[in-house]
Scaffold this active site. Structure first.
Site, PDB file in Angstrom:
ATOM      1  N   GLU A 166      90.528  22.305 -69.107  1.00  0.00           N
ATOM      2  CA  GLU A 166      89.686  21.286 -68.730  1.00  0.00           C
ATOM      3  C   GLU A 166      87.868  21.435 -68.239  1.00  0.00           C
ATOM      4  O   GLU A 166      87.918  21.006 -67.448  1.00  0.00           O
ATOM      5  CB  GLU A 166      90.242  19.990 -68.239  1.00  0.00           C
ATOM      6  N   GLU A 367      98.382  20.952 -73.821  1.00  0.00           N
ATOM      7  CA  GLU A 367      99.124  19.248 -72.902  1.00  0.00           C
ATOM      8  C   GLU A 367      99.245  18.427 -73.576  1.00  0.00           C
ATOM      9  O   GLU A 367      98.397  18.494 -74.506  1.00  0.00           O
ATOM     10  CB  GLU A 367      98.451  19.703 -72.046  1.00  0.00           C
TER      11      GLU A 367
HETATM   12  C1  FCB Z   1      95.329  17.271 -67.460  1.00  0.00           C
HETATM   13  C2  FCB Z   1      95.657  18.272 -66.467  1.00  0.00           C
HETATM   14  C3  FCB Z   1      96.537  18.853 -65.958  1.00  0.00           C
HETATM   15  C4  FCB Z   1      97.744  16.853 -65.285  1.00  0.00           C
HETATM   16  C5  FCB Z   1      97.093  16.156 -66.670  1.00  0.00           C
HETATM   17  C6  FCB Z   1      98.061  14.938 -66.810  1.00  0.00           C
HETATM   18  O1  FCB Z   1      93.837  15.894 -67.799  1.00  0.00           O
HETATM   19  O2  FCB Z   1      94.872  19.422 -66.986  1.00  0.00           O
HETATM   20  O3  FCB Z   1      96.166  18.981 -64.546  1.00  0.00           O
HETATM   21  O4  FCB Z   1      96.737  16.734 -64.004  1.00  0.00           O
HETATM   22  O5  FCB Z   1      95.978  15.678 -67.143  1.00  0.00           O
END
Ligand code: FCB
Length: 481
Positions: A166, A367
Site C-alpha cells: 500500500e 488483503e
Molecule cells: C491495511 C494494512 C494492514 C492492516 C489493515 C487493517 O491498510 O495494509 O497493515 O493494518 O489495513
C-alpha cells in the site's frame, strides 16, 4: 449454492513483520517504533509496536495454528530494521537472518507457501532523520539494496515477492492526512514521495531480475484499490471521480503494470506547479521493471462528488479540496467499528478493471477483512469467538471474486487480513481482524469460528454460499471504473 474455485487457489491470510513480530532483538527503530517512543498517547490504550503479537518468539506455534485452519499460503514481511545492521553498507544482522530463515523453513515444513513483502510502512527512522525518508531518492536506492539482500538470502525457497504494501497509504498517512508519523501536510512533497516510491519499487524489481536464480520466482507489488464511484451521473461528479481514480489508484497501478505514470495526472500536476521531479534514466527504469504479479488489498470503495469551489493551487489546497469531495452516500452499509463502507461488489469491478485495463495480469486478493471491536462479546462457553459476521463478510466477497474469475479475470487467491489478531498501527488492538484470536495479556491464541469455517473452504476448494448476496439478483457488469 456451491462455488468451486480454480485449481491451486491460494487460501490464506496476511500479516506483516512490524505488526506481528514484536520489537525483540531489532537493531533499528522504524517510523512507528520511534513515533511510539516520542508520542505513546497517539496509540490506542498506549499499546505500541514493542508489544505486538510475539511472532518473533512464538512463530512455531503460530504457524501450527495457521496450518490447523487450512491456510496454504501466508504473507508476512521482512523487516529492514531487523535484517540489516548497517543501513548504508547493508551488512547483515545475524539474528535477523536466522529468524527469517527459520520462519520460512517452518512455513514450508507446514505446507504453507511463504509470501514475502519487503516494506510494510516500516522505514528505519534513521533514514527519515538523515535523508527525509521517501522524500529523498537515496532512500529508494538503499531500499533496493536491502531487497537485493533478501533475494540473495531467501529466494531459493521464497518464490513470491512483493516490494511494497500500500504505497499510497505511506503518501497519505505521512504527507497528507496525518495518520502516520511524521504527520506532515504537504501536497508537493506527497507528489514527490509517490513518485519516489514508484521508482524505489522499480529499482527493487531490477535487483530481483539481476540476482534471483529460482525459475519459479516472481515479483509484484501490493496496492490498496479504493474503486471510486461518482455520487451521480452528472459530468461534474464523474470528473471528480475520474481525478480521484488517477491519483488514488492509477498512479501506482499504471506504473507497476505498464511502467508508465498516467500522463493525464502528470499534466494536471504540471499545470498546478507540483509535478514530481524525474529524469529520463529513472523513467526508463520504471518502464523496464514492471511487475509479474499483483496483490490487491480491498476494504472499501470510495464514493466521490464534485468539490466545493476552491481557487487555490495544489501547493496550498490538496486534491480532495480542489478536485473532489468524499461523498457519504446515504444508506450505505457500514462497518461502524472501523468506519469503512462494506461494498463487496467492488471486487467484481476491480477484477474487471484488471482484466480490461491491466493486461489481465495474474493477481490475488492480498488483503480483505473486517475489523471488529470487543469481539469477546461473541465468545461462547468454550472460549471460541463466534464471528458469524466475518464468515458472511468473506462469503460475500468471495461470491464476487468467483464471479469475476468466471468472467475471465486472472485471480489466483484470497488472503484475509489477518491470520492471528495483530497490532494495527495507531489503532493498536482496538479492532480485531483475525481467524485466530489473541489475548494480548496472556498471548493465548484461540481459533475463531471463521477459522474453522475457512478450513472447510480451503480443504475442498469450494465455498457453500449460505447467505443472501446483495445485488446478485439483478447484477449487470460494470466493465470500467
Ligand atoms: C491495511 C494494512 C494492514 C492492516 C489493515 C487493517 O491498510 O495494509 O497493515 O493494518 O489495513
Amino acid at each position: 449454492m456451491k462455488l468451486e474455485f480454480p485449481k491451486d487457489f491460494w487460501w490464506g491470510a496476511a500479516t506483516s513483520g512490524p505488526q506481528s513480530e514484536g520489537r525483540f532483538n531489532k537493531q533499528h527503530a522504524n517510523m512507528f517504533d520511534y513515533w511510539y517512543e516520542v508520542e505513546p498517547e497517539a496509540f490506542y490504550k498506549q499499546v505500541g509496536p514493542d508489544t505486538t503479537s510475539n511472532f518473533y518468539n512464538s512463530f512455531k506455534e503460530d504457524i501450527r495454528l495457521m496450518k490447523e485452519i487450512g491456510l496454504n499460503s501466508v504473507r508476512t514481511s521482512i523487516q529492514w530494521t531487523r535484517l540489516i545492521d548497517d543501513l548504508e553498507t547493508g551488512t547483515l544482522n545475524e539474528d535477523g537472518v536466522r529468524f527469517y530463515n527459520e520462519v520460512i523453513d517452518e512455513f514450508i515444513a507446514n505446507g504453507i507457501r511463504p509470501v514475502m513483502n519487503l516494506h510494510h510502512f516500516d522505514l528505519p527512522v534513521e533514514l527519515y532523520h538523515k535523508y527525509g525518508g521517501w522524500e529523498n531518492k537515496r532512500v529508494g536506492e538503499l531500499f533496493a539494496n536491502f531487497a537485493e539482500q533478501c533475494f540473495k538470502l531467501f529466494s531459493d525457497r521464497v518464490t513470491d515477492w512483493f516490494t511494497f504494501n500500500e504505497p499510497m497509504v505511506i503518501v497519505e498517512g505521512e504527507y497528507l492526512m496525518q495518520f502516520h508519523y511524521p504527520k506532515i501536510v504537504d501536497g508537493p512533497k506527497a507528489v514527490q514521495v509517490a513518485y519516489n516510491l514508484v521508482l524505489a519499487s522499480a529499482k527493487a524489481i531490477q535487483k530481483f531480475r539481476e540476482v534471483n536464480t529460482n525459475p519459479k520466482g516472481r515479483i509484484g507489488t501490493i496496492l490498496n484499490l479504493t474503486p471510486p464511484y461518482p455520487a451521480t451521473d452528472s459530468p461534474e461528479d464523474k470528473k471528480a471521480s475520474h481525478i480521484a481514480n488517477l491519483w488514488l489508484n492509477r498512479l501506482f497501478m499504471d506504473s507497476a503494470v505498464h511502467g508508465e505514470l498516467p500522463e493525464e495526472l502528470a499534466a494536471l500536476f504540471d499545470s498546478e506547479g507540483v509535478l514530481w521531479e524525474s529524469t529520463p534514466e529513472e523513467l526508463a527504469i520504471i518502464k523496464e521493471n514492471v511487475i509479474d504479479v499483483l496483490g490487491i488489498n480491498f476494504y472499501h470503495p470510495h464514493r466521490v462528488e464534485r468539490p466545493e469551489f476552491s481557487s487555490n493551487s495544489l501547493a496550498i489546497d490538496w486534491l480532495p479540496t480542489k478536485f473532489w469531495k468524499d461523498y457519504d452516500m446515504p444508506g450505505r452499509r457500514m462497518n461502524h467499528d472501523k468506519g469503512w463502507e462494506i461494498y463487496p461488489k467492488a471486487v467484481y469491478d476491480i477484477g474487471m478493471d484488471i482484466k480490461e485495463n491491466y493486461n489481465n495480469i495474474e493477481w490475488f486478493m492480498s488483503e480483505n477483512g473486517m475489523g471488529v471491536s470487543r469481539e469477546e462479546r461473541w465468545m461462547n462457553a468454550d472460549g471460541v469467538i463466534e464471528d458469524d459476521y466475518r464468515i458472511s463478510f468473506i462469503q460475500e466477497h468471495l461470491y464476487w471474486l468467483h464471479k469475476v474469475i468466471e468472467d475471465g479475470s486472472n485471480c489466483f487467491g484470497y488472503h484475509l487480513w489477518t491470520p492471528i489478531d495483530c497490532w494495527s498501527w495507531a489503532n493498536a488492538y482496538r479492532n480485531r481482524y483475525g481467524f485466530i484470536s489473541n489475548n494480548i495479556h496472556t498471548q493465548i491464541k484461540t481459533i475463531k469460528k471463521s477459522g474453522y469455517w475457512f478450513k472447510g473452504v480451503a480443504d475442498t476448494n469450494t465455498m457453500e454460499l449460505t447467505i443472501h448476496v446483495e445485488g446478485a439478483e439483478n447484477f449487470k457488469p460494470v466493465t470500467s471504473l
